[in-house]
Motif scaffolding. Structure first.
Motif, PDB file in Angstrom:
ATOM      1  N   VAL A  28       0.806  -1.220   0.000  1.00 29.67           N
ATOM      2  CA  VAL A  28       0.000   0.000   0.000  1.00 29.67           C
ATOM      3  C   VAL A  28       0.837   1.267   0.000  1.00 29.67           C
ATOM      4  O   VAL A  28       0.370   2.337  -0.406  1.00 29.67           O
ATOM      5  CB  VAL A  28      -0.959   0.019   1.215  1.00 29.67           C
ATOM      6  CG1 VAL A  28      -2.009  -1.065   1.090  1.00 29.67           C
ATOM      7  CG2 VAL A  28      -0.191  -0.120   2.527  1.00 29.67           C
ATOM      8  N   SER A  29       2.094   1.167   0.448  1.00 29.13           N
ATOM      9  CA  SER A  29       2.947   2.365   0.521  1.00 29.13           C
ATOM     10  C   SER A  29       3.601   2.705  -0.811  1.00 29.13           C
ATOM     11  O   SER A  29       4.285   3.729  -0.912  1.00 29.13           O
ATOM     12  CB  SER A  29       4.025   2.171   1.583  1.00 29.13           C
ATOM     13  OG  SER A  29       4.850   1.068   1.262  1.00 29.13           O
ATOM     14  N   ASP A  30       3.383   1.872  -1.840  1.00 27.42           N
ATOM     15  CA  ASP A  30       3.965   2.154  -3.153  1.00 27.42           C
ATOM     16  C   ASP A  30       3.096   3.172  -3.885  1.00 27.42           C
ATOM     17  O   ASP A  30       2.304   2.834  -4.763  1.00 27.42           O
ATOM     18  CB  ASP A  30       4.085   0.861  -3.975  1.00 27.42           C
ATOM     19  CG  ASP A  30       5.009  -0.150  -3.323  1.00 27.42           C
ATOM     20  OD1 ASP A  30       5.933   0.280  -2.614  1.00 27.42           O
ATOM     21  OD2 ASP A  30       4.795  -1.358  -3.525  1.00 27.42           O
ATOM     22  N   VAL A  31       3.257   4.431  -3.498  1.00 24.42           N
ATOM     23  CA  VAL A  31       2.398   5.484  -4.052  1.00 24.42           C
ATOM     24  C   VAL A  31       3.166   6.421  -4.974  1.00 24.42           C
ATOM     25  O   VAL A  31       2.626   7.433  -5.419  1.00 24.42           O
ATOM     26  CB  VAL A  31       1.732   6.290  -2.915  1.00 24.42           C
ATOM     27  CG1 VAL A  31       0.850   5.395  -2.079  1.00 24.42           C
ATOM     28  CG2 VAL A  31       2.787   6.976  -2.045  1.00 24.42           C
ATOM     29  N   GLY A  32       4.403   6.109  -5.267  1.00 20.98           N
ATOM     30  CA  GLY A  32       5.172   6.926  -6.188  1.00 20.98           C
ATOM     31  C   GLY A  32       5.810   8.144  -5.551  1.00 20.98           C
ATOM     32  O   GLY A  32       6.368   8.989  -6.252  1.00 20.98           O
TER      33      GLY A  32
END
Length: 458
Positions: A28-32
């Motif tokens: 979920v923390s892969d938000v760019g």
């Protein structure tokens, strides 16, 4: 058994040749973008947002309206049916994991003619069972079912988001209705004050102290105030009926509003930025759709692998209905086969590319949704400070304009100022009072927007 073993060994060889595919490990923390440890607009110790934020306004009438809307709003009911449809679709997509068994029965009338022997007519009864079962050796069907379950979970998150959004709209409309009532009261008082001015100027005109122009200006100002009062009253009925539709009621314009606007709940809950990713319904839904898209990519790739299908059929046929239950008349067959795609005109490769493109789209949509979510929280937290300063300044402006208005009336009676100065002092008082009421409602709306941006429960 030897045939089944041979098919299995051949399939393993094909898998080794075709390569091994794994689903990307998403987080979920892969938000760019880097997620900060705290909100930039809030340097205070972060507190979690309340689960039942409507109750923090301490208004039983508001809480009752929100609960009524959650039970009766038709858009929300439509969203609930979309969840039912998504659950049903997940059940359909997962049904391929189980054998498909069918029973067919029929009755035929047969007539036979033979030359020189006449004809004969008789009935034939059929009772046929059939079975078809694709052995999900590579997990292709399980991938489809997993994707459908994730998509159903995303729709459930959409429903939670719709509930949160509806509660926020009800609360904001409720405070907007209260503001409209207060603005109407200010406009009513303004009309009374203007009528007092008209009486004052008319008296002075009758005594020859002032000219006709002053009277005309006072009458014009009174007419303008009356028009503003009509507009304020119209706003009440517009907001009232809009709120009733949100409640699922006939728009009769009969709702009652609060007498005053409450103070925003004490404290400024915000939680931590990282908590937002698992709390906001739209982010949860976007992430579920991303993982579902990955599962559909895997399922499409496994279409290149051989499919092993078990089929069976059996039943009886007889001219006598009672013979259908005779086990000696039963005939059956079982077939296990393997189907390996060799040439499909690019259909399978196209389906793989299609699902990969959709997965990439879902990834970018998730990142975009996450960044917009962070932006909404940051700007609402920052706006709270500026709105509070604005409210304080307008409160002081109301006090100053009321004092200047009283002084202007006294000065006009003594002939020290012109009528335009007097009328301007009244307009300044009206504008300051109206702006102060408006910013108080904006403070409440901003707090509601914060709860909405944080994804609080209702």
């Amino acid at each position: 058994m030897p045939q089944l073993l041979a098919l299995t060994l051949l399939s393993i060889v094909l898998v080794c040749v075709g390569g091994c595919w794994t689903i990307p490990q998403r987080h979920v923390s892969d938000v760019g973008a880097a997620i900060p440890a705290e909100w930039g607009a809030n340097r205070e110790i972060s507190r979690p947002a309340p689960q039942h934020w409507v109750e923090t306004f301490d208004d039983p009438n508001l809480s009752a309206l929100v609960q009524s809307a959650l039970a009766n709003n038709y858009d929300l009911k439509a969203a609930a049916t979309r969840l039912d449809a998504a659950i049903a679709q997940a059940r359909i997509d997962g049904s391929g994991l189980f054998p498909q068994i069918f029973f067919t029965s029929d009755h035929q009338q047969v007539q036979v003619r033979e030359a020189g022997f006449g004809s004969a007519r008789f009935g034939v009864f059929d009772a046929i069972f059939s079975l078809s079962w694709e052995l999900d050796v590579w997990g292709r069907i399980r991938d489809v079912r997993q994707a459908a379950l994730l998509e159903a979970g995303a729709v459930a998150s959409d429903l939670n988001g719709a509930r949160l959004s509806l509660a926020a709209r009800i609360a904001q409309s409720y405070f907007e209705l209260t503001e409209a009532r207060l603005q109407s009261e200010v406009a009513e008082q303004s009309v009374k004050d203007r009528r007092t001015i008209v009486q004052l100027v008319r008296g002075r005109f009758a005594r020859g102290i002032t000219n006709a122009l002053d009277l005309r200006l006072a009458l014009t100002d009174l007419a303008t105030a009356e028009a503003e009062l009509s507009e304020a009253r119209n706003q009440i009925q517009l907001i009232n009926r809009r709120l009733e539709v949100l409640l699922g009621r006939y728009p009769a314009g009969r709702l009652t509003e609060a007498s005053t606007l409450p103070e925003p709940p004490s404290g400024l809950p915000s939680g931590l930025p990282s908590e937002l990713l698992e709390r906001r319904p739209d982010l949860v839904a976007a992430f579920d759709r991303l993982v579902a898209a990955d599962s559909r990519v895997q399922s499409a790739k496994k279409l290149l692998l051989p499919r092993i299908v078990l089929t069976a059929a059996g039943g009886t046929r007889s001219t006598a209905l009672t013979d259908l239950v005779d086990p000696r008349a039963l005939a059956w067959n079982v077939v296990i086969g393997m189907m390996q795609p060799l040439f499909t005109g690019g259909r399978i490769r196209g389906e793989i590319q299609l699902n990969e493109a959709r997965a990439e789209e879902a990834l970018n949509l998730y990142k975009s949704t996450a960044l917009n979510a962070f932006r909404e929280v940051e700007q609402v937290l920052a706006a709270d400070e500026w709105l509070r300063e604005q409210e304080k300044a307008l409160r002081q402006a109301v006090e100053q304009t009321e004092a200047s208005r009283k002084l202007a009336v006294y000065s006009y009676q003594l002939g020290m100022i012109e009528i335009l100065t007097l009328l301007d002092s009244y307009r300044s008082t009206l504008n300051a009072q109206s702006a102060h009421i408006s910013v108080k409602r904006q403070l409440l709306n901003n707090r509601i927007n914060l709860f909405l941006a944080l994804g609080g429960g209702v």
